[in-house]
Design an enzyme around this catalytic site. Sequence first.
Site, PDB file in Angstrom:
ATOM      1  N   ARG A  68      12.363  -3.180  -8.269  1.00 11.07           N
ATOM      2  CA  ARG A  68      11.856  -2.923  -6.909  1.00 11.07           C
ATOM      3  C   ARG A  68      12.960  -3.354  -5.951  1.00 11.07           C
ATOM      4  O   ARG A  68      13.358  -4.520  -5.920  1.00 11.07           O
ATOM      5  CB  ARG A  68      10.580  -3.707  -6.629  1.00 11.07           C
ATOM      6  CG  ARG A  68      10.198  -3.674  -5.153  1.00 11.07           C
ATOM      7  CD  ARG A  68       8.834  -4.239  -4.869  1.00 11.07           C
ATOM      8  NE  ARG A  68       7.777  -3.353  -5.320  1.00 11.07           N
ATOM      9  CZ  ARG A  68       6.515  -3.418  -4.904  1.00 11.07           C
ATOM     10  NH1 ARG A  68       6.154  -4.339  -4.020  1.00 11.07           N
ATOM     11  NH2 ARG A  68       5.608  -2.583  -5.359  1.00 11.07           N
ATOM     12  N   HIS A 106       7.573   5.612  -4.637  1.00  7.52           N
ATOM     13  CA  HIS A 106       6.778   4.634  -5.380  1.00  7.52           C
ATOM     14  C   HIS A 106       6.055   5.393  -6.517  1.00  7.52           C
ATOM     15  O   HIS A 106       4.833   5.586  -6.479  1.00  7.52           O
ATOM     16  CB  HIS A 106       5.774   3.965  -4.438  1.00  7.52           C
ATOM     17  CG  HIS A 106       5.180   2.693  -4.967  1.00  7.52           C
ATOM     18  ND1 HIS A 106       5.494   2.157  -6.203  1.00  7.52           N
ATOM     19  CD2 HIS A 106       4.256   1.834  -4.424  1.00  7.52           C
ATOM     20  CE1 HIS A 106       4.805   1.036  -6.392  1.00  7.52           C
ATOM     21  NE2 HIS A 106       4.055   0.822  -5.331  1.00  7.52           N
ATOM     22  N   GLN A 127       2.882   4.017  -8.480  1.00  6.20           N
ATOM     23  CA  GLN A 127       1.674   4.050  -7.654  1.00  6.20           C
ATOM     24  C   GLN A 127       1.039   5.447  -7.718  1.00  6.20           C
ATOM     25  O   GLN A 127      -0.163   5.582  -7.943  1.00  6.20           O
ATOM     26  CB  GLN A 127       2.052   3.697  -6.203  1.00  6.20           C
ATOM     27  CG  GLN A 127       0.875   3.652  -5.261  1.00  6.20           C
ATOM     28  CD  GLN A 127      -0.027   2.451  -5.529  1.00  6.20           C
ATOM     29  OE1 GLN A 127       0.442   1.340  -5.558  1.00  6.20           O
ATOM     30  NE2 GLN A 127      -1.313   2.679  -5.719  1.00  6.20           N
ATOM     31  N   ASP A 155      -1.958   4.004   3.895  1.00  9.94           N
ATOM     32  CA  ASP A 155      -1.035   2.908   3.553  1.00  9.94           C
ATOM     33  C   ASP A 155      -0.648   2.244   4.879  1.00  9.94           C
ATOM     34  O   ASP A 155      -0.937   2.766   5.966  1.00  9.94           O
ATOM     35  CB  ASP A 155       0.195   3.493   2.826  1.00  9.94           C
ATOM     36  CG  ASP A 155       1.202   2.433   2.389  1.00  9.94           C
ATOM     37  OD1 ASP A 155       0.845   1.237   2.326  1.00  9.94           O
ATOM     38  OD2 ASP A 155       2.368   2.801   2.100  1.00  9.94           O
ATOM     39  N   ARG A 189      -3.356   0.397 -12.112  1.00 10.79           N
ATOM     40  CA  ARG A 189      -1.903   0.167 -12.189  1.00 10.79           C
ATOM     41  C   ARG A 189      -1.573  -0.463 -13.546  1.00 10.79           C
ATOM     42  O   ARG A 189      -0.590  -0.121 -14.191  1.00 10.79           O
ATOM     43  CB  ARG A 189      -1.445  -0.777 -11.056  1.00 10.79           C
ATOM     44  CG  ARG A 189      -1.567  -0.222  -9.646  1.00 10.79           C
ATOM     45  CD  ARG A 189      -0.565   0.882  -9.372  1.00 10.79           C
ATOM     46  NE  ARG A 189       0.808   0.478  -9.628  1.00 10.79           N
ATOM     47  CZ  ARG A 189       1.591  -0.191  -8.781  1.00 10.79           C
ATOM     48  NH1 ARG A 189       1.154  -0.480  -7.580  1.00 10.79           N
ATOM     49  NH2 ARG A 189       2.834  -0.514  -9.102  1.00 10.79           N
TER      50      ARG A 189
HETATM   51  N1   CP Z   1       0.632  -1.284  -4.288  1.00  9.70           N
HETATM   52  C1   CP Z   1       1.636  -2.109  -4.617  1.00  9.70           C
HETATM   53  O1   CP Z   1       2.690  -1.699  -5.129  1.00  9.70           O
HETATM   54  O2   CP Z   1       1.388  -3.416  -4.356  1.00  9.70           O
HETATM   55  P1   CP Z   1       2.444  -4.603  -4.391  1.00  9.70           P
HETATM   56  O3   CP Z   1       3.419  -4.352  -3.292  1.00  9.70           O
HETATM   57  O4   CP Z   1       1.658  -5.861  -4.219  1.00  9.70           O
HETATM   58  O5   CP Z   1       3.149  -4.552  -5.734  1.00  9.70           O
HETATM   59  N1  NVA Z   2       4.693   1.533   1.947  1.00  9.73           N
HETATM   60  C1  NVA Z   2       4.504   0.175   1.484  1.00  9.73           C
HETATM   61  C2  NVA Z   2       3.932   0.189   0.110  1.00  9.73           C
HETATM   62  C3  NVA Z   2       3.622  -1.174  -0.470  1.00  9.73           C
HETATM   63  C4  NVA Z   2       3.069  -1.070  -1.845  1.00  9.73           C
HETATM   64  C5  NVA Z   2       5.828  -0.557   1.524  1.00  9.73           C
HETATM   65  O1  NVA Z   2       6.846   0.012   1.116  1.00  9.73           O
HETATM   66  O2  NVA Z   2       5.843  -1.710   1.984  1.00  9.73           O
END
Ligand code: CP
Ligand code: NVA
Length: 307
Positions: free
Chosen positions: A104, A131, A134, A225, A293
Amino acid sequence: MKCKDLISIAELTPSDIEEIFSVTRELKEWHSKGYDEKCLSGKTLGMIFEKSSMRTRVSFEVAMVQLGGHPIYLTQNDINLGKRETVKDGARVLSRYVDGIVIRTFSQEVIQELARYATVPVINALSDYLHPCQALSDLYTIQEKFGAYTNIKIVFIGDGNNVARSLAQISAKLGIPFHIASPKGYELTSDFTSQVKQMTDRSDILHLYQDPKEAAENANILYTDTWVSMGQEAEAQIRKQAFKGFQINSDLLKVAKDDVKVMHCLPAHRGEEITDEVIDGQHSIVYDQAENRLHLEKALLKLLLRR
Ligand code: CP
Ligand code: NVA
């Protein structure tokens, strides 16, 4: 599943996605009966996290443990990829130790570079751009709730961000029209929408709106989101202003189908993109969505790391 890595949904075929879903279903069912196949016994997963995470970090770690493997959580302080050493060297050395890498980070290009030089599978656990874990998990959840995708209207309310892009890509791969309402200046870009349109034969795959109510009409799924993604904190005030009106609330639910399901990748900013009433209400499936997930990532790890 033929590809070595999971960097973007764009690289998957519809049958890859169906295979991931079928293994997910199997693993989830076995887990519910108290059984977890130890197919990754002796395998190690390196997990590089340069941004915060709860769901992704915990679900990948637990997934690895349930399958008999071992996860190693690595923060920016530990390896400082691209600064303490090049991404290329990091990829080559980590590949000598671990059987797979989850990353990440901010830049999608860094993930691509890591995958290019790593000899082990690399999984994108979120970049500023995409992502994919997700979106895979979300479409699995939709299939689980509705039994099929045909005639499901998926409507995303909010930013044309990483989550929205991956959802648009997976919808195109599966041939499901994707509807998105965003304020001016925060839409999916035309470069991106052209790429998505090339992923399918359907001519009606993407529908962009500036009016959330128009988009939400007869929706089966309303998805949202955060308005301010990780890394955009300096723009928070401007964004919160721009996104006013792009909230999933009981008023918006009135124009959707009576049995509409509400989704959110989480973390949620209650009172901003979604109200308490909706996220805690009978239409919300956000916690089932979050649980999946884990099951979906177990399937991904099994398919990618067992080779
Ligand atoms: N939805 C998601 O990826 O959550 P986190 O940022 O907590 O991993
Ligand atoms: N769009 C958000 C998703 C978090 C899971 C971010 O990138 O912070």
